[in-house]
Each structure stands twice: as structure tokens, then as C-alpha cells.
Scaffold this motif. Sequence first.
Motif, PDB file in Angstrom:
ATOM      1  N   TRP A 172     -11.342  -2.721  -3.864  1.00 36.15           N
ATOM      2  CA  TRP A 172     -10.647  -3.209  -4.880  1.00 36.15           C
ATOM      3  C   TRP A 172     -10.165  -4.393  -4.813  1.00 36.15           C
ATOM      4  CZ3 TRP A 172      -5.989  -4.758  -6.639  1.00 36.15           C
ATOM      5  CH2 TRP A 172      -5.593  -4.659  -7.980  1.00 36.15           C
ATOM      6  N   VAL A 173      -9.346  -4.656  -3.638  1.00 39.98           N
ATOM      7  CA  VAL A 173      -8.512  -5.992  -3.472  1.00 39.98           C
ATOM      8  C   VAL A 173      -9.363  -7.041  -3.376  1.00 39.98           C
ATOM      9  CG1 VAL A 173      -6.973  -6.979  -1.773  1.00 39.98           C
ATOM     10  CG2 VAL A 173      -6.420  -4.533  -2.324  1.00 39.98           C
ATOM     11  N   THR A 174     -10.532  -6.664  -2.522  1.00 37.53           N
ATOM     12  CA  THR A 174     -11.558  -7.750  -2.328  1.00 37.53           C
ATOM     13  C   THR A 174     -12.213  -8.493  -3.802  1.00 37.53           C
ATOM     14  OG1 THR A 174     -12.280  -6.917  -0.218  1.00 37.53           O
ATOM     15  CG2 THR A 174     -13.709  -8.465  -1.235  1.00 37.53           C
ATOM     16  N   ALA A 175     -12.616  -7.386  -4.491  1.00 44.41           N
ATOM     17  CA  ALA A 175     -13.193  -7.863  -5.885  1.00 44.41           C
ATOM     18  C   ALA A 175     -12.138  -8.478  -6.667  1.00 44.41           C
ATOM     19  CB  ALA A 175     -13.590  -6.541  -6.542  1.00 44.41           C
ATOM     20  N   GLY A 184      -9.704 -14.275  -8.294  1.00 47.34           N
ATOM     21  CA  GLY A 184      -8.756 -15.366  -8.401  1.00 47.34           C
ATOM     22  C   GLY A 184      -7.376 -14.749  -8.401  1.00 47.34           C
ATOM     23  N   TRP A 185      -6.972 -13.598  -8.056  1.00 49.79           N
ATOM     24  CA  TRP A 185      -5.833 -13.006  -8.164  1.00 49.79           C
ATOM     25  C   TRP A 185      -5.044 -13.140  -6.954  1.00 49.79           C
ATOM     26  CZ3 TRP A 185      -3.282 -11.490 -12.447  1.00 49.79           C
ATOM     27  CH2 TRP A 185      -4.199 -11.557 -13.609  1.00 49.79           C
ATOM     28  N   ASP A 186      -4.073 -13.500  -6.619  1.00 52.93           N
ATOM     29  CA  ASP A 186      -2.854 -13.182  -5.771  1.00 52.93           C
ATOM     30  C   ASP A 186      -2.136 -11.793  -5.868  1.00 52.93           C
ATOM     31  OD1 ASP A 186      -3.430 -15.427  -3.633  1.00 52.93           O
ATOM     32  OD2 ASP A 186      -2.794 -16.725  -5.419  1.00 52.93           O
ATOM     33  N   PHE A 187      -1.566 -11.284  -4.738  1.00 53.93           N
ATOM     34  CA  PHE A 187      -0.951  -9.957  -4.659  1.00 53.93           C
ATOM     35  C   PHE A 187       0.425 -10.099  -4.118  1.00 53.93           C
ATOM     36  CE2 PHE A 187      -5.742  -9.793  -3.963  1.00 53.93           C
ATOM     37  CZ  PHE A 187      -6.033  -9.037  -4.862  1.00 53.93           C
ATOM     38  N   LEU A 188       1.246  -9.123  -4.944  1.00 53.55           N
ATOM     39  CA  LEU A 188       2.475  -8.614  -4.176  1.00 53.55           C
ATOM     40  C   LEU A 188       2.393  -7.365  -3.668  1.00 53.55           C
ATOM     41  CD1 LEU A 188       4.720 -10.456  -6.946  1.00 53.55           C
ATOM     42  CD2 LEU A 188       4.507 -11.233  -4.644  1.00 53.55           C
ATOM     43  N   PRO A 189       2.215  -7.137  -2.632  1.00 52.74           N
ATOM     44  CA  PRO A 189       1.948  -5.746  -2.048  1.00 52.74           C
ATOM     45  C   PRO A 189       3.388  -4.857  -1.978  1.00 52.74           C
ATOM     46  CG  PRO A 189       0.810  -7.041  -0.773  1.00 52.74           C
ATOM     47  CD  PRO A 189       1.818  -8.037  -1.388  1.00 52.74           C
ATOM     48  N   THR A 209      -8.369  -0.979 -13.496  1.00 55.94           N
ATOM     49  CA  THR A 209      -9.715  -1.319 -13.007  1.00 55.94           C
ATOM     50  C   THR A 209      -9.993  -2.595 -12.625  1.00 55.94           C
ATOM     51  OG1 THR A 209     -10.497  -1.534 -15.247  1.00 55.94           O
ATOM     52  CG2 THR A 209     -10.254   0.649 -14.515  1.00 55.94           C
ATOM     53  N   VAL A 210     -11.065  -2.730 -11.986  1.00 56.62           N
ATOM     54  CA  VAL A 210     -11.546  -4.112 -11.606  1.00 56.62           C
ATOM     55  C   VAL A 210     -12.022  -5.018 -12.974  1.00 56.62           C
ATOM     56  CG1 VAL A 210     -13.537  -5.433 -10.535  1.00 56.62           C
ATOM     57  CG2 VAL A 210     -12.140  -3.452  -9.405  1.00 56.62           C
ATOM     58  N   LEU A 216      -5.952  -2.506   3.765  1.00 55.18           N
ATOM     59  CA  LEU A 216      -6.533  -3.115   2.368  1.00 55.18           C
ATOM     60  C   LEU A 216      -6.984  -4.496   2.619  1.00 55.18           C
ATOM     61  CD1 LEU A 216      -3.688  -1.883   0.151  1.00 55.18           C
ATOM     62  CD2 LEU A 216      -6.290  -1.035   0.359  1.00 55.18           C
ATOM     63  N   GLY A 217      -7.031  -5.066   3.683  1.00 50.03           N
ATOM     64  CA  GLY A 217      -7.527  -6.250   4.160  1.00 50.03           C
ATOM     65  C   GLY A 217      -6.499  -7.296   4.340  1.00 50.03           C
ATOM     66  N   PHE A 218      -5.181  -7.127   4.074  1.00 47.92           N
ATOM     67  CA  PHE A 218      -4.047  -8.189   4.120  1.00 47.92           C
ATOM     68  C   PHE A 218      -3.736  -8.504   5.827  1.00 47.92           C
ATOM     69  CE2 PHE A 218      -3.184  -6.271  -0.003  1.00 47.92           C
ATOM     70  CZ  PHE A 218      -3.208  -7.285  -0.895  1.00 47.92           C
ATOM     71  N   LYS A 219      -3.720  -9.748   6.016  1.00 45.69           N
ATOM     72  CA  LYS A 219      -3.440 -10.489   7.039  1.00 45.69           C
ATOM     73  C   LYS A 219      -1.877 -10.830   7.666  1.00 45.69           C
ATOM     74  CE  LYS A 219      -8.276 -12.298   7.412  1.00 45.69           C
ATOM     75  NZ  LYS A 219      -8.894 -11.416   6.272  1.00 45.69           N
ATOM     76  N   ARG A 220      -1.894 -10.913   8.861  1.00 46.26           N
ATOM     77  CA  ARG A 220      -0.784 -11.633   9.410  1.00 46.26           C
ATOM     78  C   ARG A 220      -0.570 -12.594   8.458  1.00 46.26           C
ATOM     79  NH1 ARG A 220       0.994 -10.464  14.626  1.00 46.26           N
ATOM     80  NH2 ARG A 220       1.991 -12.802  14.802  1.00 46.26           N
ATOM     81  N   GLY A 221       0.868 -12.807   8.251  1.00 47.13           N
ATOM     82  CA  GLY A 221       1.574 -13.704   7.349  1.00 47.13           C
ATOM     83  C   GLY A 221       1.810 -13.641   5.917  1.00 47.13           C
TER      84      GLY A 221
END
Length: 268
Positions: free
Chosen positions: A87-90, A95-100, A52-53, A141-146
Motif C-alpha cells: 500500500w505504501v509503495t503504491a 505522489g503522496w508523502d507520509f506522516l507515520p 484504499t489505494v 513498511l519500507g520507511f528508511k533512516r531519516g
Amino acid sequence: MRPSLTRRIASAVLLTAVLGLLPAGLAEGARARSGQPFLVDGPGFDTCETPTVETMQAWRDSPYKVVGIYVAGDNRACRSSRLTRDWVTAVHRQGWDFLPIQVGLQAPCSQSGKPGRIDPARAAAQGVAEADDMVDRSTALGFKRGSAVWYDMEAYDNTDVACRTAVLDFVSAWSDRVRERGFLAGYYSSLDSGIADLVEAVDKRSVPDAVWYARWDDRAVTTGDGALPDGHWRDRRVHQYSGNVTETHGGKKMNIDRNAVDGPVGVF
């Protein structure tokens, strides 16, 4: 002491060549993120079902700063029902970074018991299809190029030559398609099977841009692990060094795998 988290724009020549997104001479440590490879050095974790968030906020009291999220793949053990763009935005704002992560088709000789398997006769085509699905879902989910996206290939019998060839055909095609779509190709596997085979494939075929290797040795390091020479994928590594452990932070309990991160993450 809490491990520090260092953010920096990737200056590695490979990443520049792959995406053509970094201008010559870009200083390491620049803070711009959108559309550019982004490296993190610090502790991370992954867990089967999306927390959960509120749990992620509570875990800001933990040493961890990077979370693995299961974005795609029919072989996922959990369906990630909470994982949405909101969820990803929140969680990113916390302050979290992600490994999709994608858990798609597995080796024909997989030891995991997951049902979906690579067809050796169609391995490259299947790799392209899985790559498109992963990039599409990550983009939604909002992840961008790069962004770095990661394929999860569980341990397999790499003494089976035909099986090993099918896996490498699949992974090469998946990696090439991910790069064509403007993302970085990351690859998770056992150090003794999938990663060992990648090491042998270097300079012989297309390989991923970054590796995430599983060796549960309780050593929170990304170098000195034998089958993975220190000169390969330098600063583009994640080490899953412990698994299936329970921790409580901020009053919230989770079962996690622990990772040492020194590599690219999602760009949001």
C-alpha cells in the motif's frame, strides 16, 4: 489557488546533529532522499482507517499532498488493516508523502479515554519499548533512516505535576530511542497540554525533533499560535487546524482532519 508543495532536504543544524546524515554545505533543495531528513511544506490530512489505494488516487485531485497513516500503537482507534508495504509503495508512487503515526500509551491523566496508560514508575522504559515498536513497524513498511515518525499523545491534565513528569519522561526516552535508531522523533499533542509542556522542557531535557500540534482554529498556518513560540521547532511543525470534516475529491468521500505541514516526513 492550490497551495504549492515544496520539497527540500533539511538543513537545520539540529537535524544534522541528531543523525549526522547531511554533509556540510548540502544545498537546500537537493533532491536526494534515501536516508536523509526530508521536509515538506504543504497541505495534508489524516484519517482514522487506511483508505484504499483507489481512494488515494482519486484524492490526487485534492489540494492535499501529505497523508497521516496510523502505523502502530495499541490505542489506535482504527486497526489500519489495509496498511501494508505494498500500500505504501503504491500510494507513494501516486505522489503522496507520509506522516507515520503511533498511538501508544497515553498520559496517566489522559482526557482521551484510551485504556493504555503510562506507568510513572516505568515511563522511560515504556518510551524505549514504544519507540522500538514504531521504528520496527515503520521499517517493515519500507520507511528508511531519516524518516520522521510521530507519537500521538492525546490531551491530558497538565496541572497534575506527577502526570506531566511521567509524560515528559516517556517522551524524552521515546525521542532518544527513535534517534538512536536513525529516525527523527516527531510528537503530536494538544497545543494546550503536551506541546505547552514541551515548550517548558526546552533546554531542560531531551525533546522531540519536530512537533505536530492540535488546535482546531481553522487557520492553515504553522506559526503565531501563542503557546508555541515561533522560534521553537522552526520548519519542523505540523498544525492540525480542523478535525472531523467530510470532503469529496475525485468522487471519493472521506472523513478527515486537516493539517498544515511544514516539517519532516517519511523517507521511502
